[in-house]
Design a protein around this motif. Structure first.
Motif, PDB file in Angstrom:
ATOM      1  N   PRO A 135       0.801  -1.230   0.000  1.00 33.60           N
ATOM      2  CA  PRO A 135       0.000   0.000   0.000  1.00 33.60           C
ATOM      3  C   PRO A 135       0.837   1.284   0.000  1.00 33.60           C
ATOM      4  O   PRO A 135       0.274   2.380  -0.005  1.00 33.60           O
ATOM      5  CB  PRO A 135      -0.784  -0.099   1.330  1.00 33.60           C
ATOM      6  N   GLN A 136       2.155   1.166   0.032  1.00 34.23           N
ATOM      7  CA  GLN A 136       3.005   2.323   0.274  1.00 34.23           C
ATOM      8  C   GLN A 136       3.627   2.881  -1.017  1.00 34.23           C
ATOM      9  O   GLN A 136       3.814   2.150  -1.988  1.00 34.23           O
ATOM     10  CB  GLN A 136       4.135   1.943   1.244  1.00 34.23           C
ATOM     11  N   PRO A 137       3.978   4.180  -1.015  1.00 32.35           N
ATOM     12  CA  PRO A 137       4.660   4.784  -2.165  1.00 32.35           C
ATOM     13  C   PRO A 137       6.158   4.485  -2.114  1.00 32.35           C
ATOM     14  O   PRO A 137       6.957   5.306  -1.673  1.00 32.35           O
ATOM     15  CB  PRO A 137       4.370   6.284  -1.987  1.00 32.35           C
ATOM     16  N   MET A 138       6.554   3.300  -2.571  1.00 33.08           N
ATOM     17  CA  MET A 138       7.954   2.883  -2.507  1.00 33.08           C
ATOM     18  C   MET A 138       8.755   3.605  -3.586  1.00 33.08           C
ATOM     19  O   MET A 138       8.414   3.562  -4.765  1.00 33.08           O
ATOM     20  CB  MET A 138       8.078   1.377  -2.710  1.00 33.08           C
ATOM     21  N   SER A 139       9.862   4.230  -3.178  1.00 32.65           N
ATOM     22  CA  SER A 139      10.686   4.964  -4.144  1.00 32.65           C
ATOM     23  C   SER A 139      12.079   4.385  -4.292  1.00 32.65           C
ATOM     24  O   SER A 139      12.683   4.469  -5.355  1.00 32.65           O
ATOM     25  CB  SER A 139      10.806   6.437  -3.721  1.00 32.65           C
ATOM     26  N   LEU A 140      12.619   3.787  -3.214  1.00 30.86           N
ATOM     27  CA  LEU A 140      13.950   3.196  -3.256  1.00 30.86           C
ATOM     28  C   LEU A 140      13.857   1.787  -2.711  1.00 30.86           C
ATOM     29  O   LEU A 140      13.228   1.544  -1.674  1.00 30.86           O
ATOM     30  CB  LEU A 140      14.942   4.013  -2.423  1.00 30.86           C
ATOM     31  N   ILE A 141      14.499   0.854  -3.413  1.00 31.74           N
ATOM     32  CA  ILE A 141      14.580  -0.525  -2.944  1.00 31.74           C
ATOM     33  C   ILE A 141      16.051  -0.910  -2.936  1.00 31.74           C
ATOM     34  O   ILE A 141      16.766  -0.705  -3.919  1.00 31.74           O
ATOM     35  CB  ILE A 141      13.762  -1.481  -3.833  1.00 31.74           C
ATOM     36  N   SER A 142      16.486  -1.471  -1.808  1.00 33.49           N
ATOM     37  CA  SER A 142      17.885  -1.846  -1.654  1.00 33.49           C
ATOM     38  C   SER A 142      17.975  -3.296  -1.198  1.00 33.49           C
ATOM     39  O   SER A 142      17.237  -3.721  -0.314  1.00 33.49           O
ATOM     40  CB  SER A 142      18.560  -0.934  -0.618  1.00 33.49           C
ATOM     41  N   GLY A 143      18.897  -4.048  -1.812  1.00 36.63           N
ATOM     42  CA  GLY A 143      19.085  -5.433  -1.403  1.00 36.63           C
ATOM     43  C   GLY A 143      19.931  -6.200  -2.387  1.00 36.63           C
ATOM     44  O   GLY A 143      20.293  -5.708  -3.456  1.00 36.63           O
ATOM     45  N   ILE A 144      20.252  -7.432  -2.029  1.00 37.00           N
ATOM     46  CA  ILE A 144      20.995  -8.319  -2.924  1.00 37.00           C
ATOM     47  C   ILE A 144      20.066  -8.725  -4.062  1.00 37.00           C
ATOM     48  O   ILE A 144      18.923  -9.123  -3.825  1.00 37.00           O
ATOM     49  CB  ILE A 144      21.500  -9.549  -2.148  1.00 37.00           C
ATOM     50  N   PRO A 145      20.501  -8.634  -5.319  1.00 38.14           N
ATOM     51  CA  PRO A 145      19.611  -8.843  -6.468  1.00 38.14           C
ATOM     52  C   PRO A 145      18.722 -10.076  -6.422  1.00 38.14           C
ATOM     53  O   PRO A 145      17.521  -9.963  -6.709  1.00 38.14           O
ATOM     54  CB  PRO A 145      20.586  -8.858  -7.651  1.00 38.14           C
ATOM     55  N   PRO A 146      19.211 -11.281  -6.070  1.00 39.54           N
ATOM     56  CA  PRO A 146      18.280 -12.417  -6.088  1.00 39.54           C
ATOM     57  C   PRO A 146      17.166 -12.308  -5.064  1.00 39.54           C
ATOM     58  O   PRO A 146      16.050 -12.786  -5.301  1.00 39.54           O
ATOM     59  CB  PRO A 146      19.194 -13.627  -5.793  1.00 39.54           C
ATOM     60  N   TRP A 147      17.457 -11.674  -3.919  1.00 44.15           N
ATOM     61  CA  TRP A 147      16.421 -11.477  -2.909  1.00 44.15           C
ATOM     62  C   TRP A 147      15.378 -10.472  -3.423  1.00 44.15           C
ATOM     63  O   TRP A 147      14.183 -10.646  -3.221  1.00 44.15           O
ATOM     64  CB  TRP A 147      17.034 -10.967  -1.607  1.00 44.15           C
ATOM     65  N   VAL A 148      15.848  -9.428  -4.073  1.00 47.65           N
ATOM     66  CA  VAL A 148      14.939  -8.428  -4.630  1.00 47.65           C
ATOM     67  C   VAL A 148      14.097  -9.051  -5.735  1.00 47.65           C
ATOM     68  O   VAL A 148      12.894  -8.772  -5.841  1.00 47.65           O
ATOM     69  CB  VAL A 148      15.728  -7.212  -5.151  1.00 47.65           C
ATOM     70  N   GLN A 149      14.705  -9.908  -6.565  1.00 48.92           N
ATOM     71  CA  GLN A 149      13.949 -10.553  -7.637  1.00 48.92           C
ATOM     72  C   GLN A 149      12.834 -11.417  -7.078  1.00 48.92           C
ATOM     73  O   GLN A 149      11.709 -11.427  -7.591  1.00 48.92           O
ATOM     74  CB  GLN A 149      14.881 -11.399  -8.508  1.00 48.92           C
ATOM     75  N   MET A 150      13.110 -12.139  -6.000  1.00 50.48           N
ATOM     76  CA  MET A 150      12.060 -12.949  -5.380  1.00 50.48           C
ATOM     77  C   MET A 150      10.939 -12.058  -4.845  1.00 50.48           C
ATOM     78  O   MET A 150       9.750 -12.400  -4.974  1.00 50.48           O
ATOM     79  CB  MET A 150      12.635 -13.821  -4.266  1.00 50.48           C
ATOM     80  N   TYR A 151      11.303 -10.935  -4.267  1.00 50.68           N
ATOM     81  CA  TYR A 151      10.314  -9.951  -3.789  1.00 50.68           C
ATOM     82  C   TYR A 151       9.441  -9.488  -4.953  1.00 50.68           C
ATOM     83  O   TYR A 151       8.208  -9.460  -4.845  1.00 50.68           O
ATOM     84  CB  TYR A 151      11.071  -8.796  -3.151  1.00 50.68           C
ATOM     85  N   PHE A 152      10.051  -9.154  -6.080  1.00 51.30           N
ATOM     86  CA  PHE A 152       9.299  -8.726  -7.260  1.00 51.30           C
ATOM     87  C   PHE A 152       8.379  -9.844  -7.763  1.00 51.30           C
ATOM     88  O   PHE A 152       7.218  -9.604  -8.113  1.00 51.30           O
ATOM     89  CB  PHE A 152      10.253  -8.309  -8.373  1.00 51.30           C
ATOM     90  N   ASP A 153       8.915 -11.067  -7.820  1.00 49.34           N
ATOM     91  CA  ASP A 153       8.120 -12.189  -8.335  1.00 49.34           C
ATOM     92  C   ASP A 153       6.862 -12.403  -7.495  1.00 49.34           C
ATOM     93  O   ASP A 153       5.766 -12.614  -8.038  1.00 49.34           O
ATOM     94  CB  ASP A 153       8.955 -13.469  -8.337  1.00 49.34           C
TER      95      ASP A 153
ATOM     96  N   PRO B 272      26.157 -22.488 -10.254  1.00 50.02           N
ATOM     97  CA  PRO B 272      24.814 -22.048  -9.859  1.00 50.02           C
ATOM     98  C   PRO B 272      23.820 -22.181 -11.001  1.00 50.02           C
ATOM     99  O   PRO B 272      24.172 -21.979 -12.170  1.00 50.02           O
ATOM    100  CB  PRO B 272      25.032 -20.574  -9.511  1.00 50.02           C
ATOM    101  N   MET B 273      22.609 -22.549 -10.674  1.00 47.16           N
ATOM    102  CA  MET B 273      21.494 -22.472 -11.619  1.00 47.16           C
ATOM    103  C   MET B 273      20.615 -21.320 -11.156  1.00 47.16           C
ATOM    104  O   MET B 273      19.807 -21.465 -10.242  1.00 47.16           O
ATOM    105  CB  MET B 273      20.702 -23.779 -11.654  1.00 47.16           C
ATOM    106  N   VAL B 274      20.826 -20.147 -11.759  1.00 45.06           N
ATOM    107  CA  VAL B 274      20.171 -18.927 -11.304  1.00 45.06           C
ATOM    108  C   VAL B 274      18.701 -18.887 -11.704  1.00 45.06           C
ATOM    109  O   VAL B 274      17.846 -18.464 -10.936  1.00 45.06           O
ATOM    110  CB  VAL B 274      20.913 -17.683 -11.845  1.00 45.06           C
ATOM    111  N   SER B 275      18.407 -19.342 -12.919  1.00 40.51           N
ATOM    112  CA  SER B 275      17.037 -19.228 -13.436  1.00 40.51           C
ATOM    113  C   SER B 275      16.562 -20.566 -13.987  1.00 40.51           C
ATOM    114  O   SER B 275      16.511 -20.775 -15.207  1.00 40.51           O
ATOM    115  CB  SER B 275      16.969 -18.156 -14.537  1.00 40.51           C
ATOM    116  N   PRO B 276      16.226 -21.515 -13.096  1.00 42.56           N
ATOM    117  CA  PRO B 276      15.717 -22.802 -13.579  1.00 42.56           C
ATOM    118  C   PRO B 276      14.358 -22.640 -14.249  1.00 42.56           C
ATOM    119  O   PRO B 276      13.662 -21.643 -14.030  1.00 42.56           O
ATOM    120  CB  PRO B 276      15.608 -23.628 -12.301  1.00 42.56           C
ATOM    121  N   LYS B 277      13.991 -23.617 -15.042  1.00 43.75           N
ATOM    122  CA  LYS B 277      12.703 -23.549 -15.735  1.00 43.75           C
ATOM    123  C   LYS B 277      11.540 -23.565 -14.746  1.00 43.75           C
ATOM    124  O   LYS B 277      10.481 -23.015 -15.005  1.00 43.75           O
ATOM    125  CB  LYS B 277      12.589 -24.719 -16.716  1.00 43.75           C
TER     126      LYS B 277
END
Length: 500
Positions: free
Chosen positions: A205-223, A400-405
């Motif tokens: 519900p919030q107006p998020m303007s900045l997101i900070s984190g390690i990319p794979p963790w952020v990607q999971m958040y986005f997903d 590493p398998m970063v993006s499995p099917k």
């Protein structure tokens, strides 16, 4: 325009002006820190053991203090944990940052009253450099999310112990706390999937303007957000304009992250470590990260191809060359002396000194921030073979398998057996279990459902020989790397087997 946005611009201008004073006098800045460190270090247990009272020059320092890793430092750390004072630095550390080790398991890296500003102010200054260069500051008036570890701290010998990101969380400036997410209570949740769902509850519900984190963790958040809303991130958070990251190579994640967002946004790369905040991206137009030469650290650089020789060169900042890989050695006001970070860097500019992080001095996997090293995978395999004595291994490599099917990412172990285990699944489970015991970051990723347990791919006899032959590296001193931070070797191995 809010009060934070307005006030940030004169503050940013002041920070950058002060920064330029040492940026363009780097040798002088480093010499000043060398002298300060030696003056304090002389009155410590370490200083007496290494006769720092007799050290006046950098050459004398190199003679007195060898390059060391955590194993060499560990006896001093244990003295502190047993209640010692004035051991590596005056007094006692404020914190120990708990991080993954090698033979010693968990490492405890000291953070002192004098060194904590290096971690806190450097993160602040990374944002203020962006404000000063771009004029963009409205993001400071919206909500800012920092995807980090738990701020929970334990205590030993009167010293607080926790993960670096959790320690730093306790020092977020008061003027940012009111618009920082997630909440402290949510940040305290250990299980990542549970925590992630709570973070989404708080941030949607919030107006998020900045997101900070390690990319794979952020990607999971986005997903997970897209699963809930069916929308691109730009439509969920229209104000989202800045991504701050560090800890792993961004390139494998860049395309997918921007696809999830639905537009390109500005980003700031940082180079933080438990041992010190080393560099940050100070410009959106210049290549590389600004090396922080006036922040409590005296740096030395060893040419990477000399690191494992008997008497490698130890260079100061004025001696480095562009385009050459160096191992980073630090001496700092947390009491680390001649300490090898294990990282390799390459300078892309000398006026000012900017660098790229090029890897580790040894092979490793850190596609997800786990910092798994060769010694850990070899020990995990050896211990599993002890449990499965019928097993004989010819060769193996891990990628590493970063993006499995489908499903979560994972580590793929490609193994050529002379005699396979009677139960391959049980063998793989035992390897994975042992690896979680040896590496706390890997354990965090498994228990937090960032990664699934490793997958073992059994290769036919002769697979590694055929691969090495295809690369023109069969025989001699050539070896297959045990670990890779990408899938080049793994895919070449699998592709070679298709042609057999």
């Amino acid at each position: 325009m809010g009060i934070r946005s307005v006030l940030s611009k004169p503050l940013a201008k002041w920070v950058v002006e002060r920064q330029q004073a040492w940026m363009y006098q780097p040798i002088e800045a480093q010499q000043r820190w060398f002298q300060r460190l030696i003056e304090t270090g002389r009155n410590t247990v370490f200083g007496r053991d290494h006769a720092l009272k007799d050290v006046r020059t950098i050459d004398e320092f190199r003679q007195a203090v060898p390059v060391r890793d955590y194993e060499d430092l560990k006896p001093y750390i244990e003295q502190i944990l047993n209640g010692g004072t004035d051991v590596l630095w005056k007094g006692k550390p404020l914190y120990f940052a708990k991080t993954s080790g090698t033979t010693s398991g968990t490492k405890y890296i000291p953070i002192t009253q004098e060194s904590i500003p290096n971690h806190i102010n450097s993160a602040r200054d990374a944002l203020l450099n962006y404000v000063n260069e771009t004029g963009e500051s409205d993001f400071l008036d919206q909500k800012l999310i920092f995807l980090s570890g738990s701020p929970e701290l334990t205590q030993k010998a009167g010293i607080n112990i926790g993960r670096l990101s959790g320690i730093v969380n306790h020092h977020v400036p008061a003027y940012l706390r009111t618009n920082q997410l997630p909440s402290y209570e949510t940040n305290m949740i250990d299980d990542w999937e549970t925590k992630l769902e709570r973070i989404i509850d708080e941030t949607l519900p919030q107006p998020m303007s900045l997101i900070s984190g390690i990319p794979p963790w952020v990607q999971m958040y986005f997903d997970r957000i897209q699963e809930r809303t069916g929308k691109l991130i730009k439509d969920v958070f229209p104000e989202f304009s800045l991504f701050v990251y560090g800890g792993v190579n961004f390139e494998p994640y860049r395309a997918k992250l921007y696809e999830s967002i639905g537009k390109r946004i500005d980003s700031i790369e940082t180079y933080p470590a438990s041992e010190g905040f080393i560099a940050f991206q100070d410009s959106q137009t210049e290549e590389g990260l600004l090396l922080l030469l006036n922040s409590g650290i005296f740096y030395e650089f060893i040419p990477a191809d000399e690191f494992f020789t008997e008497n490698p060169q130890r260079l100061t900042i004025g001696d480095v060359e562009l385009g050459k890989n160096y191992a980073v050695v630090i001496n700092n006001n947390a009491g680390l002396w001649g300490y090898s970070l294990g990282d390799t860097v390459k300078f892309v500019s000398r006026e000012p000194y900017r660098l790229l992080v090029t890897g580790r001095i040894k092979h490793f996997i850190s596609a997800f921030g786990e910092h798994v090293i060769g010694e850990e995978v070899e020990k995990a395999l050896k211990d599993a073979m002890h449990k499965h004595p019928e097993t004989e291994v010819v060769e193996f490599t891990v990628a590493p398998m970063v993006s499995p099917k489908e499903g979560l990412p994972y580590h793929e172990w490609l193994v050529e057996f002379a005699t396979p285990p009677n139960n391959v699944a049980a063998f793989a489970h035992d390897v994975d279990t042992r690896l979680t015991e040896l590496n706390v970051y890997y354990d965090d990723l498994i228990t937090g459902s960032i990664l699934q347990p490793l997958r073992l791919t059994s290769l036919p006899r002769g697979a590694f020989q055929r691969y090495m032959k295809s690369q023109g590296k069969l025989g001699g001193q050539n070896k297959v790397p045990r670990l890779s931070n990408d899938r080049k070797i793994a895919e070449s191995l699998l592709e070679t087997e298709k042609t057999v």
